[in-house]
Design an enzyme around this catalytic site. Sequence first.
Site, PDB file in Angstrom:
ATOM      1  N   CYS A  71       0.840  -1.094   0.061  1.00  0.00           N
ATOM      2  CA  CYS A  71      -0.013   0.019   0.000  1.00  0.00           C
ATOM      3  C   CYS A  71       0.800   1.138  -0.145  1.00  0.00           C
ATOM      4  O   CYS A  71       1.618   1.473   0.893  1.00  0.00           O
ATOM      5  CB  CYS A  71      -0.804   0.069   1.260  1.00  0.00           C
ATOM      6  SG  CYS A  71      -1.901   1.331   1.703  1.00  0.00           S
ATOM      7  N   CYS A  80      -1.242  -0.716   9.142  1.00  0.00           N
ATOM      8  CA  CYS A  80      -0.349  -1.482   9.031  1.00  0.00           C
ATOM      9  C   CYS A  80       0.975  -1.430   9.604  1.00  0.00           C
ATOM     10  O   CYS A  80       1.776  -1.090   8.503  1.00  0.00           O
ATOM     11  CB  CYS A  80      -0.461  -2.041   7.947  1.00  0.00           C
ATOM     12  SG  CYS A  80      -2.046  -2.443   6.773  1.00  0.00           S
ATOM     13  N   GLN A 279     -15.802 -10.737  14.617  1.00  0.00           N
ATOM     14  CA  GLN A 279     -14.460 -10.750  14.276  1.00  0.00           C
ATOM     15  C   GLN A 279     -14.237 -10.165  12.990  1.00  0.00           C
ATOM     16  O   GLN A 279     -15.125 -10.559  12.171  1.00  0.00           O
ATOM     17  CB  GLN A 279     -13.886 -12.248  14.383  1.00  0.00           C
ATOM     18  CG  GLN A 279     -14.158 -13.148  15.620  1.00  0.00           C
ATOM     19  CD  GLN A 279     -12.957 -12.499  16.687  1.00  0.00           C
ATOM     20  OE1 GLN A 279     -12.045 -11.805  16.239  1.00  0.00           O
ATOM     21  NE2 GLN A 279     -13.162 -13.101  17.948  1.00  0.00           N
ATOM     22  N   TYR A 308     -17.884 -13.187  27.649  1.00  0.00           N
ATOM     23  CA  TYR A 308     -17.532 -12.056  26.511  1.00  0.00           C
ATOM     24  C   TYR A 308     -17.980 -12.550  25.074  1.00  0.00           C
ATOM     25  O   TYR A 308     -17.262 -12.734  24.055  1.00  0.00           O
ATOM     26  CB  TYR A 308     -16.157 -11.821  26.342  1.00  0.00           C
ATOM     27  CG  TYR A 308     -15.422 -11.420  27.825  1.00  0.00           C
ATOM     28  CD1 TYR A 308     -15.277 -10.161  28.314  1.00  0.00           C
ATOM     29  CD2 TYR A 308     -15.025 -12.427  28.608  1.00  0.00           C
ATOM     30  CE1 TYR A 308     -14.796  -9.977  29.409  1.00  0.00           C
ATOM     31  CE2 TYR A 308     -14.411 -12.231  29.742  1.00  0.00           C
ATOM     32  CZ  TYR A 308     -14.373 -10.976  30.165  1.00  0.00           C
ATOM     33  OH  TYR A 308     -13.742 -10.820  31.299  1.00  0.00           O
ATOM     34  N   GLU A 329     -22.543 -11.314  28.055  1.00  0.00           N
ATOM     35  CA  GLU A 329     -21.877 -10.322  26.962  1.00  0.00           C
ATOM     36  C   GLU A 329     -22.630  -9.028  27.633  1.00  0.00           C
ATOM     37  O   GLU A 329     -23.805  -8.910  28.011  1.00  0.00           O
ATOM     38  CB  GLU A 329     -22.392 -10.512  25.757  1.00  0.00           C
ATOM     39  CG  GLU A 329     -22.414  -9.295  24.555  1.00  0.00           C
ATOM     40  CD  GLU A 329     -20.808  -8.861  24.351  1.00  0.00           C
ATOM     41  OE1 GLU A 329     -20.030  -9.329  24.187  1.00  0.00           O
ATOM     42  OE2 GLU A 329     -20.763  -7.499  24.485  1.00  0.00           O
ATOM     43  N   CYS A 405      -6.745 -11.361  22.587  1.00  0.00           N
ATOM     44  CA  CYS A 405      -6.158 -10.773  21.214  1.00  0.00           C
ATOM     45  C   CYS A 405      -5.005  -9.664  21.842  1.00  0.00           C
ATOM     46  O   CYS A 405      -4.748  -8.847  21.464  1.00  0.00           O
ATOM     47  CB  CYS A 405      -7.097  -9.967  20.809  1.00  0.00           C
ATOM     48  SG  CYS A 405      -8.349  -8.790  21.833  1.00  0.00           S
TER      49      CYS A 405
HETATM   50  N1  SAH Z   1     -16.416 -14.173  21.528  1.00  0.00           N
HETATM   51  C1  SAH Z   1     -16.993 -13.037  20.650  1.00  0.00           C
HETATM   52  C2  SAH Z   1     -16.667 -11.459  21.084  1.00  0.00           C
HETATM   53  C3  SAH Z   1     -15.236 -11.290  21.531  1.00  0.00           C
HETATM   54  S1  SAH Z   1     -14.657  -9.632  21.641  1.00  0.00           S
HETATM   55  C4  SAH Z   1     -16.658 -13.402  19.225  1.00  0.00           C
HETATM   56  O1  SAH Z   1     -15.666 -14.141  18.719  1.00  0.00           O
HETATM   57  O2  SAH Z   1     -17.237 -12.928  18.314  1.00  0.00           O
HETATM   58  C5  SAH Z   1     -15.086  -9.238  23.369  1.00  0.00           C
HETATM   59  C6  SAH Z   1     -16.497  -9.021  23.639  1.00  0.00           C
HETATM   60  O3  SAH Z   1     -16.633  -8.759  25.158  1.00  0.00           O
HETATM   61  C7  SAH Z   1     -17.208  -7.949  23.029  1.00  0.00           C
HETATM   62  O4  SAH Z   1     -18.403  -8.308  22.328  1.00  0.00           O
HETATM   63  C8  SAH Z   1     -17.494  -6.784  24.092  1.00  0.00           C
HETATM   64  O5  SAH Z   1     -18.571  -6.356  24.076  1.00  0.00           O
HETATM   65  C9  SAH Z   1     -17.544  -7.787  25.233  1.00  0.00           C
HETATM   66  N2  SAH Z   1     -17.005  -7.204  26.785  1.00  0.00           N
HETATM   67  C10 SAH Z   1     -16.317  -6.222  26.913  1.00  0.00           C
HETATM   68  N3  SAH Z   1     -16.320  -6.199  28.545  1.00  0.00           N
HETATM   69  C11 SAH Z   1     -17.005  -7.183  28.828  1.00  0.00           C
HETATM   70  C12 SAH Z   1     -17.390  -7.557  30.434  1.00  0.00           C
HETATM   71  N4  SAH Z   1     -16.881  -6.909  31.303  1.00  0.00           N
HETATM   72  N5  SAH Z   1     -18.261  -8.541  30.411  1.00  0.00           N
HETATM   73  C13 SAH Z   1     -19.074  -9.050  29.423  1.00  0.00           C
HETATM   74  N6  SAH Z   1     -18.560  -8.811  27.997  1.00  0.00           N
HETATM   75  C14 SAH Z   1     -17.349  -7.917  27.910  1.00  0.00           C
END
Ligand code: SAH
Length: 454
Positions: A71, A80, A279, A308, A329, A405
């Site tokens: 890029c 990036c 994701q 989460y 969540e 992550c």
């Molecule tokens: N497992 C899912 C999301 C992972 S990302 C996937 O693979 O798609 C992390 C997620 O945690 C997000 O959706 C965010 O909104 C949520 N989150 C952040 N802090 C949190 C907390 N204290 N308790 C519950 N969920 C939370």
Amino acid sequence: MEKGQIVEIRIEDMTEDGAGIGKYEGYPLFVKDTVPGDFVRAQVIKDKGNYGFGRVMEIIEPSPDRVEPICPISRPCGGCQLQAMSYGAQLAFKQKRVTSALTRIGGQPADRVLPIIGMDEPVRYRNKAEYPVRMSRDGRIVMGFYAGHTHSVIECEDCIIGQQSDMKILSLIRGWMERYGIAPYDEESGRGLVRHVMIRTSHARGEQMVTLVINGKRLPHQTELAAELGFVSSLSYSINTEKNNVIMGREVRFISGRPYIEDEIGGIVYRISPQSFYQVNPLQTEKLYRKALEYAQLSGGETVWDLYCGIGTISLFLAQKARKVYGVEIIPAAIDNARENAAANGIANAEFFVGKAEEVLPGHFAHTGERADVIVVDPPRKGCDETLLRTIVEMAPERVVYVSCDPATLARDVKILADGGYELRAAQPVDMFAQTVHVEVVTLITRDKIETTR
Ligand code: SAH
């Protein structure tokens, strides 16, 4: 080392955020836009006593890992950080980041870290982008990316990790703004209307979702915008009148199409709302989820928590093989999606709670005393709350599958679980974010150690 001084150094290593590290007379000098192996001429721009920061002036001898960035704006854009490094070297860098965090911070043996799962084609993978919209000095509407850590916006012609089809949408929105005199947001004065354009594309279905984030309560000329963007599956705007760095506002109003788009991973269909986390790399996500499922080792009778859980992606993957799955969540819209997704896929053994993982799980356990066989966590970068980790230790599931992550917070949390009698069995890095410094890891943590000593 003094400010302004010009030095010639060999770059030997790289920081977590992708800056090269060389040594000058024994002192580390951090030089952005260099690659380990480069021999460079750099100017010292900051002297911090026992280390400093430099700006690269010339690559005297390029590293064997150096490549021409695909890029043209990769350097000013900064999204990036690793584009000047061959993909093989990027993967090696991430492998080392994960291993180093888990050994140094987590106190775990290095041999638990498996070779990273890379991408076949490390471009065009992102299914979502949030383009800031601003006025340039010469009065043009610019849509693109923030330059490095600043808030000046660089025009995006075609982001190579994103979708080419976004460009047409941006250009239609720009045309509509020009035609109806709709002003882009100005951070300093807090005036202007359009702050960001979020575009999300479903990989499996090709559906596009567009959300304009606006600094106002209503969007003028909506009908005309909807006519321009008639081909998108979901069009909405989100209200964010705060002076802050958060992109999306709390409230989303739909203009046309459906309030979600649909994507499919591993045979399960997912509805995704504008506010929901999803994701960003669909091909690698499937590999990640399959690993998480493998690590969960389900045989059909298990009680599983997916903390989460977002829109319930991992929960529904697991529900097919478990007795019962509970998902937790914090974003209500995501839990709405999770429940719809369970119903739409005919999955009846998944139950979802809105709330903080660190409150819902301890609360449920205190109330019911119900144990769990497997607990999956997939927290944001800051990792898990310690209260949550302590509850997990108390509930004593056989297996914890930790999807992360951020290797540093993962390692910190693994250490807490290890102090509670758990052991890291395997850590599988997955490259979800090619060309950038970010890396995802899925780990299997078990309490076998306790059982063997019993
Ligand atoms: N497992 C899912 C999301 C992972 S990302 C996937 O693979 O798609 C992390 C997620 O945690 C997000 O959706 C965010 O909104 C949520 N989150 C952040 N802090 C949190 C907390 N204290 N308790 C519950 N969920 C939370």
